[in-house]
Design an enzyme around this catalytic site. Structure first.
Site, short mmCIF file in Angstrom:
data_model
loop_
_atom_site.label_atom_id
_atom_site.label_comp_id
_atom_site.label_asym_id
_atom_site.label_seq_id
_atom_site.Cartn_x
_atom_site.Cartn_y
_atom_site.Cartn_z
N CYS A 146 0.81 -1.23 0.00
CA CYS A 146 0.00 0.00 0.00
C CYS A 146 0.83 1.27 0.00
CB CYS A 146 -0.95 0.01 1.20
SG CYS A 146 -0.12 0.33 2.76
N CYS A 183 4.04 3.15 4.24
CA CYS A 183 5.27 3.17 5.05
C CYS A 183 6.49 3.58 4.22
CB CYS A 183 5.51 1.79 5.63
SG CYS A 183 5.83 0.58 4.31
N CYS A 208 7.93 -1.27 6.11
CA CYS A 208 7.30 -2.41 6.80
C CYS A 208 7.99 -3.73 6.45
CB CYS A 208 5.82 -2.49 6.46
SG CYS A 208 5.47 -3.06 4.78
N CYS A 268 -9.23 7.49 -0.35
CA CYS A 268 -10.15 8.63 -0.19
C CYS A 268 -10.31 9.49 -1.43
CB CYS A 268 -9.67 9.55 0.92
SG CYS A 268 -9.61 8.84 2.55
N VAL A 322 17.77 -10.53 0.16
CA VAL A 322 18.26 -9.24 -0.32
C VAL A 322 17.22 -8.16 0.02
CG1 VAL A 322 19.02 -7.89 -2.30
CG2 VAL A 322 19.62 -10.30 -2.14
N THR A 337 11.37 -9.07 0.41
CA THR A 337 10.00 -8.85 -0.04
C THR A 337 9.22 -10.16 -0.07
OG1 THR A 337 10.74 -9.03 -2.32
CG2 THR A 337 10.58 -6.83 -1.41
N GLU A 338 9.90 -11.30 0.06
CA GLU A 338 9.22 -12.59 0.09
C GLU A 338 9.35 -13.21 1.49
OE1 GLU A 338 6.89 -15.59 -1.06
OE2 GLU A 338 7.36 -13.88 -2.33
N GLU A 372 -18.30 2.12 11.84
CA GLU A 372 -19.56 2.58 12.44
C GLU A 372 -19.97 1.67 13.60
OE1 GLU A 372 -24.22 3.42 11.29
OE2 GLU A 372 -22.76 3.38 9.67
N ARG A 380 -32.79 0.50 3.03
CA ARG A 380 -32.32 1.52 2.08
C ARG A 380 -32.29 0.95 0.66
NH1 ARG A 380 -30.02 6.64 1.75
NH2 ARG A 380 -30.14 7.02 3.98
N THR A 422 -32.35 6.16 8.08
CA THR A 422 -33.72 5.64 7.96
C THR A 422 -34.31 5.30 9.34
OG1 THR A 422 -32.75 3.51 7.41
CG2 THR A 422 -33.56 4.82 5.58
N GLU A 472 -22.06 9.85 0.23
CA GLU A 472 -22.40 8.58 -0.41
C GLU A 472 -22.95 8.69 -1.83
OE1 GLU A 472 -24.09 5.75 2.98
OE2 GLU A 472 -24.81 7.80 3.17
#
Length: 1334
Positions: free
Chosen positions: A48, A51, A73, A150, A260, A263-264, A804, A882, A1012, A1263
């Site tokens: 992602c 980091c 990470c 976002c 090295v 990553t694995e 929520e 909804r 609602t 939304e």
């Protein structure tokens, strides 16, 4: 071996670590040991980019200082000896000055929740250190390893494009009415609206002002390196300095792993619970880093990072004649989409080969090219060709335990030799292939007779395979249509996959194997044609030529239009202006504090949940004896430890900890508490639980079959259905399945609980949208009154509904641990836990029947909706309500019935997610209206317009539509998108291209605004004015990136008539505003804004007498005077939305306060051979009333749209037949990336449409825009239709089934042709598929 000292630099300061543990990552060290919390943990697997840091070192092989980005990470601190680390804190701050990169992302509105921002800033910063004037393409490439959930990416790219040498937003070509270069010209188009930001305000980049490389490290560049050793708790790390030393180590420790880039290995240790006691890092060995240009090719040392391989090959392609670099171009094509810069900078070519992944991108290419591998062990060397024998089994190679891979030679191609590499994945950037391949053919000189042919695949077996049976038979054959047919038939035989193959998608993968060969066949034909061998080979039909083109994407262009504030509005009044998100500068500099950034408390402990591995079972026993042996273990918590009630959940149908029975994989059984997160993970894995399996229900269809539902059927009915269907000229039935979606907020769930030691008091810092529910759940579990529990939320790194209700799973467990130990306890879920435990958007299955006239007018509709609710009710009933309210989308249907059932299954409980059932129901509506248009043979946009509501109409739930601006949005969108002209262009394109097709679609939406559940539409605010005139504002809403706090400050500033700089919001807490509704349903600005307004007006009334006395006096004087007259300077405000309430029994009442409208038109292009699609252009017209803040509102429109694009085209959750989630992180679950957004992205806010029902005439925006991404889904469907029409003999029916998401697999399988016909696999009845449609 004695342990050495580790020396590295962080932001210019020297760090000497005497006890370096090889298991410690740079991220953990920065955050915990150095207190640098700007670098974030988003996934822990390098997927992602949250980091991202910059690493700098003196590269002895290139003799220069190099800067590269890396994932903190994954980087073990032991790999950083004599390396300089730069984090986001090291380049600028709001206290000194922001770096231009930080300033530009903030001012161009590129930071919403801000959790991904530091990583994106560091990717851009690293690029600028290497390339102070990058091209637009280089800027886009720099972000391949970064995700954002976002913004929808547009503002980030637009802000950073100002660094590009080839011009701003459109390259200065003038084809963009909002071009940044035209700002300030009196052009007619520009009076439309000002830009959201002004690039002239940006401080310029001065490369000479960057921090220098530490001189101490530079002085060491010629000192010989010696072998180093670091010993940790369980793992020893040896940094080898010479090849002899390395080979000696391999003799002494044949099981040692060579690392090295980590990553694995790093991922195997973190997520697969593997332990490698001995790690050897060969990155310093000169021979393993050498790059040698030889007679037959270029030889790379096995430890060469992929970025060096890429650069070396790219230089060779630029310098050498094209016929010599065919293989290099194939390798480069794979590396282009291989991974982000952060991974390519550290991962080595040797590591990639030896990992022996069955879906490796590079191994099929190297195998097809016949790359030469040099292997070495003590005293011996051997060179072998990588062929079909190199990988004898799953993740095995021919190397003996004492051997290592020394180098790889990638060969030059010869005259008459052609090479191609292909890869198909769910997403372009940084994604694991479904199928990947390398193909090579060598012709006899001057002919089209085959001398050598190699076809190698990844993703077609448990290892990289070569289709040797097929290729042997083709030698001496001519390159023509017969050869193509022979090869395809033979490949279909040879490349079989069992129907239960791991990874699933069996038909798709088999079809791809053939489609790739067809692309290769056409590419070679084209090249032979160019080499004047036309007479000797088949001619290339111009309509198929586009199938040979490699993926190309134009630089994005975008336009954002909004209404300027009225002339004469005072400068201080910020309402209606594009004010920057108030914490954006701090987010960009890493200073913004998220839950896990709060400094450690004294004696703080860490908690890890212990969860079920069975979908439905009785718990027989729990054995914690092994867990107790883990260092730092403090205690294990279970249901027996709860002092209050174990019952929890919105419907009281859940438990804090499972007692005798588990009802889903990931069901929380208990928790371990230890001194560090790493020990907690080990202890949790050591808890042994025995089960007795019970029958599980996983899918909606299982639930329907077993009548496993919650509650009774919900129904909305209007008109006379029987009469409607009787009158209809035509009736069409169908069903549609819509897959679920994970929230993938970049910040996972996090809670810190601090016991106060008296009267049961406890303070919780939580990442939640719902402070009230968190407070009541914890109080109930502990058996104390709610007034003892204080919940505080500063900000969240994204929420989208996922925080929520489900955040209480973590909060209650952490609070219990704090209660039991009497010490502060912290828990931040790892990404894989978060995805497993917390549920997501509800998958829906709908069965519909629609009756309509030949004119396209719909007269009757019946839809049965089923949702997969999971193992508890949570919010499922509200979500289905909804959905039923939105089953009409924007269409008036005289006779209608909709029903909804909640399926009770053994999956983690699904929950709220932006749109809350609305998008699922509206997709179903658009699906049947599409069927109507196709059946009538009418243009879809005509049928949509014909059935659309008008002002004053009643909906199917009998609410009157007032201020119905949808027709205006529709007309404006048709016009601005040049819909009719482009429809003709699409038709022409489809005539001229056989294997690429385009589609165009325009879609409206109407979204009801309100909870609602009527009583939730309430909000409170608290305003304190201090004697210096500063204002502290608190309200019931939480900030998760949507800009709520910024808008509330704007509202307060307007009411009080003071600058925004005098107003501050610190946090949301239960001791300032009690009993708050969750920050959800898009209404937070509406209701909290009214409450803030009321509180501020109370203050103004109290100040009125002092204003009269001293009309000119500054604000501060009035405040002081009031204080001296003992007038209260603190006020509360409260608001409830009036006249809400609806009854399903009588189908009457008003469920919504008003509606938000929008229209989107999208154009896509699909590759019919691979199922790939690209979004070419999207135009959105959105009615958001009079926008409070156009920058934030446009950010919400774009962000929601891109999240919807993920829902409808990309994001797919895979579950095993046993109910276990396969997709638990960014490596397997793909959210949209920078390259996924429409190339042309145009957003316009409708002008002159004030909404009298909300604060300052604004409208809710969070939304509603998400569903507009359905325009992409139906544009894809339109393109598939064109493809099916082309291959008529395989496609009898115009109405075809396309479920959501429209992934490459679904697109390819729907484009039925001769290749899909060969790719069909017979599935026996008793076959257990790899994954189920839940």
């Amino acid at each position: 071996m004695t342990a050495d000292e580790l020396v590295f630099f962080v932001n210019g300061k020297k760090v000497v670590e005497k006890n370096a543990d090889p298991e410690t990552t740079l991220l953990a060290y920065l955050r915990r040991k150095l207190g640098l919390c700007g670098t974030k943990l988003g996934c822990g697997e390098g997927g992602c980019g949250a980091c991202t840091v910059m690493l700098s070192k003196y590269d002895r092989f290139q003799n220069k200082i190099v800067h590269f980005s890396a994932n903190a990470c994954l980087a073990p601190i032991c790999s950083l000896h004599h390396v300089a680390v730069t984090t986001v804190e090291g380049i600028g701050s709001t206290k000194t000055r922001l770096h231009p990169v930080q300033e530009r992302i903030a001012k161009s509105h590129g930071s919403q929740c801000g959790f991904c921002t530091p990583g994106i800033v560091m990717s851009m910063y690293t690029l600028l250190r290497n390339q102070p004037e990058p091209t637009i393409e280089e800027i886009e490439d720099a972000f391949q390893g970064n995700l954002c959930r976002c913004t929808g990416y547009r503002p980030i790219l637009q802000g950073f494009r100002t660094f590009a040498k080839d011009g701003g937003c459109c390259g200065g070509k003038g084809n963009n009415p909002n071009c940044c270069k035209d700002q300030g010209k009196d052009d007619e188009q520009l009076t439309l609206s000002p830009s959201l930001f002004n690039p002239k305000e940006f401080s310029s980049l001065d490369p000479t002002q960057e921090p220098i490389f530490p001189p101490e490290l530079l002085r060491l560049k010629d000192t010989p390196r010696k072998q180093l050793c670091f010993e940790g708790e369980r793992v020893t790390w040896v940094q080898a300095a010479t090849l002899e030393g390395l080979l000696d180590l391999k003799v002494q420790h044949p099981d040692a792993k060579l690392v090295v880039g980590n990553t694995e290995i790093g991922i195997e240790m973190k997520f697969k619970n593997k332990l490698f006691p001995m790690l050897v890092c060969p990155a310093w060995v000169p021979e393993l880093n050498a790059v040698e240009h030889r007679q037959e090719g270029i030889c790379f040392g096995a430890a060469c990072p992929l970025i060096i391989v890429e650069k070396t090959l790219a230089d060779a392609v630029a310098e050498l004649p094209a016929h010599k670099t065919e293989v290099f171009q194939g390798v480069l094509e794979q590396l282009r989409w291989f991974a982000g810069k952060q991974i390519k900078s550290v991962a080595s070519i040797g590591g990639n080969i030896i990992t022996a992944s069955p879906i490796s991108d590079l191994n099929p290419v190297l195998m097809a090219a016949g790359a030469k591998m040099t292997l070495g062990s003590q005293g011996t060397r051997r060179t072998i060709c990588m062929d079909h024998n190199f990988f004898p089994g799953y993740r095995k190679t021919l190397l003996s335990p004492k051997e290592i891979l020394l180098s790889v030679e990638i060969p030059f191609s010869k005259k008459g030799e052609f090479f191609s590499a292909f890869k198909q994945a769910s997403r372009r950037e940084d994604d694991i292939a479904k199928v990947t391949c390398g193909m090579r053919v060598l012709f006899k000189p001057g002919s089209t007779e085959i001398e050598e042919l190699a076809i190698c695949y990844g993703g077609m077996a448990d290892r990289t395979v070569s289709a040797t049976r097929t290729t042997r038979r083709q030698l001496s054959k001519v390159w023509n249509e017969e050869l193509l047919q022979r090869v395809c038939a033979s490949l279909a035989e040879e490349m079989r996959l069992p129907p239960d193959a791991p990874g699933g998608m069996v038909d798709f993968r088999r079809t791809l194997a053939l489609s790739f060969f067809f692309k290769f066949y056409l590419t070679v034909l084209q090249k032979l044609g160019e080499a004047n061998l036309k007479d000797k080979c088949a001619k290339l039909d111009p309509t198929v030529a586009s199938a040979t083109l490699l993926f190309q994407k134009d630089p994005p262009a975008n336009v954002q239009l909004f209404q300027e504030v009225p002339k004469g509005q005072s400068e201080e009044d910020t309402v209606g202006r594009p004010l920057v998100h108030l914490s954006a500068p701090m987010q960009a500099s890493g200073e913004a504090v998220y839950c896990d950034d709060i400094p450690r408390h004294e004696k703080e402990l860490h908690l890890r949940l212990v969860t079920s591995t069975m979908a439905h079972a009785k718990i027989k026993s729990i054995d914690t004896s092994e867990a107790q042996k883990v260092p730092g273990f403090v205690s294990f918590l279970s249901a027996d430890d709860i002092p209050g009630s174990n019952e929890t959940g919105l419907s009281n149908d859940e438990t804090v900890f499972a007692k005798d029975e588990v009802t889903c994989v990931g069901h929380v059984i208990g928790a371990v508490v230890t001194d560090t997160p790493e020990h907690a993970q080990r202890a949790a894995q050591a808890v042994k639980i025995t089960y007795e399996a019970l029958p599980a229900i996983i899918t909606i269809k299982d639930a329907i079959k077993n009548k496993s539902f919650y509650g009774s059927e919900k129904k909305i009915e209007k008109g006379d259905l029987k009469k409607g269907f009787a009158e209809a000229d035509n009736v069409v039935s169908g069903e549609l399945y819509i897959g679920g979606q994970d929230h993938f907020y970049l910040e996972t769930h996090c809670t810190i609980a601090v016991p106060k030691g008296e009267a049961g008091e406890m303070e919780l810092f939580v990442s939640t949208q719902n402070t009230m529910k968190t407070q009541s759940s914890v109080a109930k579990m502990l058996g104390v009154p709610e007034n003892r529990i204080l919940v505080r939320v500063k900000r969240m790194g994204g929420g989208f509904g996922g925080k929520e209700t489900r955040s209480t799973i973590v909060s209650t467990a952490v609070a219990l641990a704090a209660y039991k130990t009497g010490r502060p306890v912290r828990c931040m879920l790892d990404r894989d836990e978060d995805m497993l435990i917390t549920g997501g958007r509800h998958p829906f299955l709908a069965r519909y029947k629609v009756g309509f006239m030949t004119t396209g007018k719909v007269v009757a509709l019946e839809v049965d909706h089923y949702s997969n609710a999971g193992n508890s009710q949570d919010l499922s009933q509200g979500i289905m309500d909804r959905a039923l309210f939105h089953m009409d989308n924007c269409y008036k249907i005289p006779n209608i019935r909709g029903t909804g059932r909640l399926c009770r299954t053994n999956l983690a409980s699904n929950t709220a997610f932006r749109g809350f059932g609305g998008p699922q129901a509206m997709l179903i509506a658009e699906n049947w209206i599409n069927d109507v248009a196709l059946t009538c043979g009418l243009p879809a946009e005509e049928v949509r317009r014909k059935n659309m509501y008008k002002e004053g109409d009643l909906t199917h739930f009998n609410q009157k539509l007032e201020g119905f601006t949808l027709p205006r949005c529709w007309e404006e969108c048709l016009e601005s998108s040049q819909y009719q002209a482009r429809k003709k262009e699409v038709e022409n394109f489809n005539k001229e291209n056989c294997w690429k097709k385009r589609g165009l679609c325009i879609i409206p939406t109407k979204f009801g605004i309100s909870f609602t559940v009527p009583h939730l539409n309430q909000a409170g605010a608290l305003v304190h004015v201090y004697t210096d005139g500063s204002v502290l504002l608190t309200h019931g809403g939480t900030e998760m990136g949507q800009g709520l706090h910024t808008k509330m400050v704007q509202v307060a500033s307007k009411v009080l008539n003071i600058p925004t700089s005098k107003i501050y919001i610190s946090e949301t807490s239960t001791n300032t505003v009690p009993n708050t509704s969750p920050t959800a349903a898009s209404v937070s600005t509406d209701i909290n804004g009214e409450a803030v307004q009321e509180a501020c007006q109370t203050i103004l009334k109290r100040l009125a007498p002092f204003k009269e006395k001293n009309p000119n006096g500054p604000w501060e004087h009035w405040v002081t005077d009031a204080y001296q007259e003992a007038v209260s300077l603190s006020a509360t405000g409260f608001y409830r939305t009036p006249d809400l309430g609806y009854s399903f029994e009588t189908n009457s009442g008003r469920p919504f306060h008003y509606f938000t409208y929008g229209v989107a038109c999208s154009e896509v292009e699909i590759d019919c051979l691979t199922g790939d699609h690209k979004a070419l252009r999207t135009d959105i017209v959105m009615d958001v009333g009079s926008s409070l803040n156009p920058a934030i509102d446009i950010g919400q429109v774009e962000g929601a749209f891109v999240q919807g694009l993920g829902l409808f085209t990309l994001e797919e959750l895979h579950y095993s037949p046993e109910g276990s989630l396969h997709t638990r992180g960014p490596s397997t679950y793909k959210i949209p990336a920078f390259g996924s957004i429409p190339t042309q992205f145009r957003v316009s806010l409708l002008r002159d449409c004030p909404n009298k029902k909300a604060i300052y005439s604004s409208k809710a925006v969070g939304e509603p825009p998400l569903f507009l991404a359905a325009s992409i889904f139906f544009a894809i469907k339109d393109a598939i239709l064109a493809a099916r029409a082309q291959h008529g003999k395989y496609n009898m029916n115009t109405l075809f089934h396309l479920d959501s998401p429209a992934t490459p697999e679904r697109i390819r399988n729907a484009c039925v042709d001769r290749f899909t016909a060969l790719g069909v696999t017979d599935v026996p009845d008793n076959c257990k598929p790899w994954s189920l449609r839940v």
